[in-house]
Design a protein around this motif. Structure first.
Motif, short mmCIF file in Angstrom:
data_model
loop_
_atom_site.label_atom_id
_atom_site.label_comp_id
_atom_site.label_asym_id
_atom_site.label_seq_id
_atom_site.Cartn_x
_atom_site.Cartn_y
_atom_site.Cartn_z
N ILE A 1 0.88 -1.17 0.00
CA ILE A 1 0.00 0.00 0.00
C ILE A 1 0.91 1.21 0.00
O ILE A 1 1.97 1.21 0.63
CB ILE A 1 -0.91 0.00 1.24
N THR A 2 0.51 2.25 -0.70
CA THR A 2 1.31 3.47 -0.78
C THR A 2 1.71 3.94 0.62
O THR A 2 0.87 4.01 1.52
CB THR A 2 0.50 4.59 -1.47
N SER A 3 2.98 4.25 0.79
CA SER A 3 3.46 4.75 2.08
C SER A 3 2.98 6.19 2.30
O SER A 3 2.63 6.90 1.34
CB SER A 3 4.98 4.71 2.14
N VAL A 4 3.00 6.62 3.53
CA VAL A 4 2.61 7.99 3.87
C VAL A 4 3.51 8.98 3.15
O VAL A 4 3.05 9.99 2.62
CB VAL A 4 2.65 8.19 5.41
N GLU A 5 4.81 8.68 3.10
CA GLU A 5 5.76 9.58 2.45
C GLU A 5 5.46 9.73 0.95
O GLU A 5 5.48 10.84 0.42
CB GLU A 5 7.20 9.06 2.63
N THR A 6 5.16 8.62 0.30
CA THR A 6 4.84 8.68 -1.13
C THR A 6 3.53 9.42 -1.35
O THR A 6 3.41 10.22 -2.29
CB THR A 6 4.75 7.25 -1.73
N TYR A 7 2.54 9.17 -0.50
CA TYR A 7 1.27 9.87 -0.63
C TYR A 7 1.45 11.38 -0.49
O TYR A 7 0.86 12.16 -1.25
CB TYR A 7 0.25 9.36 0.40
N LYS A 8 2.27 11.82 0.44
CA LYS A 8 2.51 13.25 0.62
C LYS A 8 3.12 13.88 -0.63
O LYS A 8 2.83 15.02 -0.96
CB LYS A 8 3.43 13.49 1.82
N LYS A 9 3.94 13.11 -1.35
CA LYS A 9 4.56 13.62 -2.57
C LYS A 9 3.63 13.57 -3.77
O LYS A 9 3.60 14.50 -4.58
CB LYS A 9 5.83 12.82 -2.89
N THR A 10 2.86 12.48 -3.91
CA THR A 10 2.08 12.27 -5.14
C THR A 10 0.59 12.51 -4.98
O THR A 10 -0.11 12.67 -5.98
CB THR A 10 2.26 10.82 -5.63
N HIS A 11 0.09 12.48 -3.76
CA HIS A 11 -1.34 12.59 -3.46
C HIS A 11 -2.14 11.48 -4.14
O HIS A 11 -3.29 11.66 -4.50
CB HIS A 11 -1.88 13.97 -3.83
N LYS A 12 -1.49 10.31 -4.30
CA LYS A 12 -2.15 9.14 -4.88
C LYS A 12 -2.02 7.97 -3.92
O LYS A 12 -0.95 7.72 -3.37
CB LYS A 12 -1.51 8.76 -6.21
N LEU A 13 -3.13 7.28 -3.72
CA LEU A 13 -3.13 6.07 -2.91
C LEU A 13 -3.17 4.87 -3.86
O LEU A 13 -3.89 4.89 -4.86
CB LEU A 13 -4.35 6.01 -2.00
N LYS A 14 -2.40 3.84 -3.53
CA LYS A 14 -2.38 2.67 -4.39
C LYS A 14 -2.27 1.41 -3.55
O LYS A 14 -1.48 1.35 -2.62
CB LYS A 14 -1.20 2.76 -5.35
N VAL A 15 -3.10 0.44 -3.88
CA VAL A 15 -2.97 -0.91 -3.35
C VAL A 15 -2.57 -1.75 -4.54
O VAL A 15 -3.24 -1.73 -5.58
CB VAL A 15 -4.29 -1.43 -2.75
N SER A 16 -1.46 -2.46 -4.42
CA SER A 16 -0.94 -3.20 -5.55
C SER A 16 -0.41 -4.55 -5.10
O SER A 16 -0.01 -4.72 -3.96
CB SER A 16 0.19 -2.40 -6.21
N PHE A 17 -0.43 -5.51 -6.00
CA PHE A 17 0.20 -6.80 -5.75
C PHE A 17 0.76 -7.33 -7.05
O PHE A 17 0.35 -6.93 -8.13
CB PHE A 17 -0.76 -7.81 -5.11
N HIS A 18 1.73 -8.23 -6.91
CA HIS A 18 2.42 -8.81 -8.07
C HIS A 18 2.44 -10.31 -7.93
O HIS A 18 2.76 -10.82 -6.85
CB HIS A 18 3.83 -8.26 -8.20
N GLN A 19 2.12 -11.01 -8.99
CA GLN A 19 2.12 -12.46 -8.99
C GLN A 19 2.33 -12.96 -10.40
O GLN A 19 1.69 -12.47 -11.34
CB GLN A 19 0.79 -12.97 -8.44
N ASN A 20 3.22 -13.92 -10.58
CA ASN A 20 3.47 -14.49 -11.89
C ASN A 20 2.45 -15.55 -12.29
O ASN A 20 2.25 -15.79 -13.48
CB ASN A 20 4.88 -15.10 -11.96
N ASP A 21 1.81 -16.16 -11.32
CA ASP A 21 0.82 -17.20 -11.58
C ASP A 21 -0.52 -16.55 -11.95
O ASP A 21 -1.24 -16.05 -11.09
CB ASP A 21 0.67 -18.09 -10.35
N LYS A 22 -0.84 -16.55 -13.23
CA LYS A 22 -2.05 -15.87 -13.69
C LYS A 22 -3.34 -16.54 -13.21
O LYS A 22 -4.37 -15.88 -13.16
CB LYS A 22 -2.04 -15.78 -15.22
N THR A 23 -3.29 -17.82 -12.86
CA THR A 23 -4.51 -18.48 -12.38
C THR A 23 -4.97 -17.90 -11.05
O THR A 23 -6.15 -17.85 -10.76
CB THR A 23 -4.33 -20.00 -12.23
N ILE A 24 -4.02 -17.45 -10.23
CA ILE A 24 -4.38 -16.83 -8.96
C ILE A 24 -4.98 -15.47 -9.21
O ILE A 24 -5.94 -15.06 -8.63
CB ILE A 24 -3.16 -16.76 -8.01
#
Length: 128
Positions: free
Chosen positions: A105-128
């Motif tokens: 999840i976007t850190s507080v420091e990054t949010y202060k700079k960009t004013h964008k919130l992001k929840v992200s995940f990465h996975q190589n297994d496309k079935t999941i």
């Protein structure tokens, strides 16, 4: 192991692997504290020994147990089936474990700079 623990650990296995020759179930992660949490869940539920050690730039939790390997590999192969048959609470625990292993999840420091919130995940297994 209670139902929520099974689903959480299966979700967390997104950062893991099985090695049949040594009956090894391993979880890798940058955060040692999170692996200690997984270790605690597994140790208390299955009474298996495990260790956490440095692995590259992160950490690895290793469980060498034939009994646990057989059970866990059986469950891991049926993740999609378990997920679709689970109730809402079990699905949320799986997603929680998966996001803890694979996401951020976007850190507080990054949010202060960009004013964008992001929840992200990465996975190589496309079935999941």
């Amino acid at each position: 192991m209670t139902s929520w623990q099974v689903y959480y650990v299966l979700g967390a296995f997104g950062d893991g692997y099985l090695y049949r020759r040594d009956y090894l179930v391993a979880f890798t992660q940058k955060e040692k504290e999170w692996l200690q949490h997984i270790q605690h869940l597994i140790t208390n539920s299955f009474d298996v020994r495990s260790s956490i050690s440095r692995h590259g730039r992160g950490w690895e939790l290793r469980i060498y147990s034939k009994k646990f390997f057989i059970l866990f590999s059986f469950l891991a192969r049926r993740t999609n089936e378990l997920f679709t048959s689970g109730n809402k609470e079990e699905k949320l625990w799986f997603i929680g474990g998966f996001l803890d292993a694979e996401g951020y999840i976007t850190s507080v420091e990054t949010y202060k700079k960009t004013h964008k919130l992001k929840v992200s995940f990465h996975q190589n297994d496309k079935t999941i």
